[in-house]
Motif scaffolding. Structure first.
Motif, PDB file in Angstrom:
ATOM      1  N   PHE A  43       0.813  -1.113  -0.080  1.00 50.17           N
ATOM      2  CA  PHE A  43      -0.189   0.034   0.125  1.00 50.17           C
ATOM      3  C   PHE A  43       0.752   1.282  -0.127  1.00 50.17           C
ATOM      4  O   PHE A  43       0.382   2.556  -0.390  1.00 50.17           O
ATOM      5  CB  PHE A  43      -1.031   0.025   1.150  1.00 50.17           C
ATOM      6  N   GLY A  44       1.932   1.160   0.203  1.00 51.09           N
ATOM      7  CA  GLY A  44       3.007   2.409   0.149  1.00 51.09           C
ATOM      8  C   GLY A  44       3.216   2.780  -1.237  1.00 51.09           C
ATOM      9  O   GLY A  44       3.564   4.027  -1.322  1.00 51.09           O
ATOM     10  N   GLY A  45       3.152   1.840  -2.260  1.00 49.47           N
ATOM     11  CA  GLY A  45       3.355   2.236  -3.151  1.00 49.47           C
ATOM     12  C   GLY A  45       2.213   2.512  -4.590  1.00 49.47           C
ATOM     13  O   GLY A  45       2.317   2.835  -5.580  1.00 49.47           O
ATOM     14  N   GLU A  46       1.262   1.648  -4.120  1.00 50.08           N
ATOM     15  CA  GLU A  46      -0.062   1.644  -4.922  1.00 50.08           C
ATOM     16  C   GLU A  46      -1.279   2.142  -4.362  1.00 50.08           C
ATOM     17  O   GLU A  46      -1.302   1.857  -3.030  1.00 50.08           O
ATOM     18  CB  GLU A  46      -0.364   0.010  -5.501  1.00 50.08           C
ATOM     19  N   GLY A  47      -2.166   2.674  -4.994  1.00 44.92           N
ATOM     20  CA  GLY A  47      -3.428   3.226  -4.370  1.00 44.92           C
ATOM     21  C   GLY A  47      -4.625   3.773  -5.163  1.00 44.92           C
ATOM     22  O   GLY A  47      -5.231   4.666  -5.058  1.00 44.92           O
ATOM     23  N   ARG A  48      -4.588   3.015  -6.387  1.00 46.17           N
ATOM     24  CA  ARG A  48      -5.516   3.372  -7.571  1.00 46.17           C
ATOM     25  C   ARG A  48      -6.458   2.651  -8.011  1.00 46.17           C
ATOM     26  O   ARG A  48      -6.990   2.816  -9.148  1.00 46.17           O
ATOM     27  CB  ARG A  48      -4.974   4.276  -8.919  1.00 46.17           C
ATOM     28  N   SER A  49      -6.453   1.383  -7.358  1.00 45.37           N
ATOM     29  CA  SER A  49      -7.428   0.151  -7.923  1.00 45.37           C
ATOM     30  C   SER A  49      -8.863   0.604  -8.146  1.00 45.37           C
ATOM     31  O   SER A  49      -9.529   0.464  -8.994  1.00 45.37           O
ATOM     32  CB  SER A  49      -7.226  -0.981  -7.014  1.00 45.37           C
ATOM     33  N   THR A  50      -9.496   1.293  -6.782  1.00 46.64           N
ATOM     34  CA  THR A  50     -10.984   1.597  -6.785  1.00 46.64           C
ATOM     35  C   THR A  50     -11.016   2.583  -7.952  1.00 46.64           C
ATOM     36  O   THR A  50     -12.181   2.537  -8.514  1.00 46.64           O
ATOM     37  CB  THR A  50     -11.384   2.123  -5.418  1.00 46.64           C
ATOM     38  N   ASN A  51     -10.279   3.429  -8.126  1.00 50.46           N
ATOM     39  CA  ASN A  51     -10.425   4.744  -9.151  1.00 50.46           C
ATOM     40  C   ASN A  51     -10.528   3.904 -10.419  1.00 50.46           C
ATOM     41  O   ASN A  51     -11.183   4.467 -11.302  1.00 50.46           O
ATOM     42  CB  ASN A  51      -9.398   5.565  -9.029  1.00 50.46           C
ATOM     43  N   ASP A  52      -9.629   3.291 -10.898  1.00 50.07           N
ATOM     44  CA  ASP A  52      -9.514   2.511 -12.059  1.00 50.07           C
ATOM     45  C   ASP A  52     -10.726   1.667 -12.394  1.00 50.07           C
ATOM     46  O   ASP A  52     -11.520   1.618 -13.551  1.00 50.07           O
ATOM     47  CB  ASP A  52      -8.475   1.835 -12.192  1.00 50.07           C
ATOM     48  N   VAL A  53     -11.293   1.110 -11.315  1.00 47.27           N
ATOM     49  CA  VAL A  53     -12.712   0.339 -11.472  1.00 47.27           C
ATOM     50  C   VAL A  53     -13.589   1.450 -11.915  1.00 47.27           C
ATOM     51  O   VAL A  53     -14.513   1.069 -12.718  1.00 47.27           O
ATOM     52  CB  VAL A  53     -12.983  -0.428 -10.225  1.00 47.27           C
ATOM     53  N   ASP A  54     -13.955   2.577 -11.133  1.00 47.53           N
ATOM     54  CA  ASP A  54     -14.934   3.408 -11.585  1.00 47.53           C
ATOM     55  C   ASP A  54     -14.695   3.999 -12.914  1.00 47.53           C
ATOM     56  O   ASP A  54     -15.623   4.205 -13.649  1.00 47.53           O
ATOM     57  CB  ASP A  54     -14.718   4.588 -10.469  1.00 47.53           C
ATOM     58  N   THR A  55     -13.411   4.208 -13.330  1.00 45.47           N
ATOM     59  CA  THR A  55     -13.276   4.586 -14.771  1.00 45.47           C
ATOM     60  C   THR A  55     -13.600   3.598 -15.606  1.00 45.47           C
ATOM     61  O   THR A  55     -14.248   3.835 -16.668  1.00 45.47           O
ATOM     62  CB  THR A  55     -11.832   4.987 -14.936  1.00 45.47           C
ATOM     63  N   LEU A  56     -13.426   2.232 -15.525  1.00 41.94           N
ATOM     64  CA  LEU A  56     -13.607   1.448 -16.467  1.00 41.94           C
ATOM     65  C   LEU A  56     -15.242   1.156 -16.267  1.00 41.94           C
ATOM     66  O   LEU A  56     -15.834   1.004 -17.588  1.00 41.94           O
ATOM     67  CB  LEU A  56     -12.961   0.114 -16.009  1.00 41.94           C
ATOM     68  N   GLY A  57     -15.880   1.231 -15.393  1.00 44.94           N
ATOM     69  CA  GLY A  57     -17.454   1.303 -15.349  1.00 44.94           C
ATOM     70  C   GLY A  57     -17.980   2.209 -16.250  1.00 44.94           C
ATOM     71  O   GLY A  57     -18.924   2.036 -16.995  1.00 44.94           O
ATOM     72  N   GLN A  58     -17.346   3.618 -16.094  1.00 47.13           N
ATOM     73  CA  GLN A  58     -18.112   4.829 -16.870  1.00 47.13           C
ATOM     74  C   GLN A  58     -17.937   4.504 -18.368  1.00 47.13           C
ATOM     75  O   GLN A  58     -18.645   4.646 -19.192  1.00 47.13           O
ATOM     76  CB  GLN A  58     -17.403   5.972 -16.278  1.00 47.13           C
ATOM     77  N   ALA A  59     -16.366   3.830 -18.735  1.00 46.52           N
ATOM     78  CA  ALA A  59     -16.124   3.799 -20.190  1.00 46.52           C
ATOM     79  C   ALA A  59     -17.196   2.693 -20.792  1.00 46.52           C
ATOM     80  O   ALA A  59     -17.457   2.969 -21.874  1.00 46.52           O
ATOM     81  CB  ALA A  59     -14.790   3.402 -20.164  1.00 46.52           C
ATOM     82  N   LEU A  60     -17.482   1.356 -19.792  1.00 43.15           N
ATOM     83  CA  LEU A  60     -18.219   0.575 -20.662  1.00 43.15           C
ATOM     84  C   LEU A  60     -19.596   1.002 -20.741  1.00 43.15           C
ATOM     85  O   LEU A  60     -20.200   0.722 -21.746  1.00 43.15           O
ATOM     86  CB  LEU A  60     -18.493  -0.599 -19.580  1.00 43.15           C
ATOM     87  N   ASN A  61     -20.223   2.018 -19.873  1.00 45.04           N
ATOM     88  CA  ASN A  61     -21.480   2.308 -19.997  1.00 45.04           C
ATOM     89  C   ASN A  61     -21.696   3.328 -21.142  1.00 45.04           C
ATOM     90  O   ASN A  61     -22.869   3.402 -21.641  1.00 45.04           O
ATOM     91  CB  ASN A  61     -21.908   3.015 -18.490  1.00 45.04           C
ATOM     92  N   GLN A  62     -20.637   4.209 -21.388  1.00 44.08           N
ATOM     93  CA  GLN A  62     -20.782   5.020 -22.211  1.00 44.08           C
ATOM     94  C   GLN A  62     -20.378   4.629 -23.777  1.00 44.08           C
ATOM     95  O   GLN A  62     -21.071   4.846 -24.756  1.00 44.08           O
ATOM     96  CB  GLN A  62     -20.264   6.367 -22.141  1.00 44.08           C
ATOM     97  N   SER A  63     -19.285   4.107 -23.928  1.00 43.94           N
ATOM     98  CA  SER A  63     -18.632   3.799 -25.097  1.00 43.94           C
ATOM     99  C   SER A  63     -18.968   2.677 -25.529  1.00 43.94           C
ATOM    100  O   SER A  63     -18.983   2.607 -26.951  1.00 43.94           O
ATOM    101  CB  SER A  63     -16.902   3.681 -24.774  1.00 43.94           C
ATOM    102  N   VAL A  64     -19.291   1.771 -25.003  1.00 42.08           N
ATOM    103  CA  VAL A  64     -19.788   0.317 -25.501  1.00 42.08           C
ATOM    104  C   VAL A  64     -20.933   0.615 -26.311  1.00 42.08           C
ATOM    105  O   VAL A  64     -21.298   0.256 -27.443  1.00 42.08           O
ATOM    106  CB  VAL A  64     -19.818  -0.737 -24.582  1.00 42.08           C
ATOM    107  N   THR A  65     -22.109   1.467 -25.707  1.00 39.55           N
ATOM    108  CA  THR A  65     -23.206   1.548 -26.347  1.00 39.55           C
ATOM    109  C   THR A  65     -23.126   2.495 -27.574  1.00 39.55           C
ATOM    110  O   THR A  65     -23.558   2.118 -28.659  1.00 39.55           O
ATOM    111  CB  THR A  65     -24.172   2.311 -25.427  1.00 39.55           C
TER     112      THR A  65
END
Length: 242
Positions: free
Chosen positions: A64-86
């Motif tokens: 956890f000292g060097g990584e901390g963006r997992s949740t944010n990347d999940v949110d970004t992927l969700g938004q991309a799926l909902n908008q871009s795929v359609t």
């Protein structure tokens, strides 16, 4: 047109009813599409969050000292799926339908329009190759900034005890400046896509007008067909631009 005959209102009424049915069906399909994509997107992101939580519970604390963006990347992927795929599926369907209509009107004008596709792909590749690394840097730096903020708020007592306030502010300013730089460059470069693609689309539009005018002079195509084809060119380039 010659002052004889009557308007076939029954036929017009049939056409209007058919058009209404098409619009209602389109609205219903749009609602169904949104519902399906929202359900699929939420299931995918739910599963990914569950996997992230399971992973975090098993890894060492030093990670956890060097990584901390997992949740944010999940949110970004969700938004991309909902908008871009359609949008992608809708655009492909529109491209196929419009292409069929253009072929039925004029093969030479269709060929002129299709010449813009390689140029469009070249513009997309050029912009994406330069903007992608800045988007990646933006997500990485955003995770670092969020981690600093959370750690500083949670560890206020430790910061005060060891007199780390100035160092904490300096660290935040440094990462915040890096986030600003990567975010600005990624948004600027990706913002170039729309005007560049519009320019390419307008080139195809001009080519169709010039060649269509020459064909009309030769009697190979009617002026009304050129007018209809120009409208289809707009419909053809619009999803590519998006």
């Amino acid at each position: 047109m010659q002052g004889t005959g009557e308007i076939d209102f029954d036929r017009i009424g049939t056409i209007l009813l058919s058009l209404l049915a098409i619009y209602l069906a389109s609205s219903g399909m749009g609602f169904l599409q949104g519902w399906i994509m929202a359900s699929v997107t939420q299931r995918v992101t739910y599963g990914m969050r569950a996997q992230v939580a399971e992973k975090i519970s098993r890894i060492e604390l030093s990670y956890f000292g060097g990584e901390g963006r997992s949740t944010n990347d999940v949110d970004t992927l969700g938004q991309a799926l909902n908008q871009s795929v359609t949008q992608f599926i809708t655009s492909v369907a529109q491209l196929v339908g419009v292409l069929v209509m253009m072929v039925t009107i004029s093969l030479p004008l269709t060929g002129i329009t299709l010449l813009t596709l390689p140029v469009s792909l070249g513009v997309v590749g050029l912009v994406v190759s330069r903007s992608q690394r800045w988007f990646k840097a933006q997500q990485s730096t955003l995770g670092e900034v969020n981690g600093i903020v959370e750690e500083d708020f949670a560890g206020q007592e430790v910061i005060q005890v060891f007199d780390r306030a100035i160092d904490s502010v300096d660290e935040f300013d440094e990462r915040n400046e890096a986030l600003f730089e990567s975010a600005w460059k990624s948004q600027f470069l990706s913002g170039l896509m729309q005007p560049a693609m519009s320019f390419v689309g307008n080139l195809g539009y001009v080519g169709v007008v010039v060649v269509g005018a020459a064909l009309a002079v030769q009697g190979s195509i009617a002026v009304g067909d050129i007018q209809a084809f120009i409208q289809y060119v707009r419909n053809f380039t619009q999803p590519i631009t998006q």
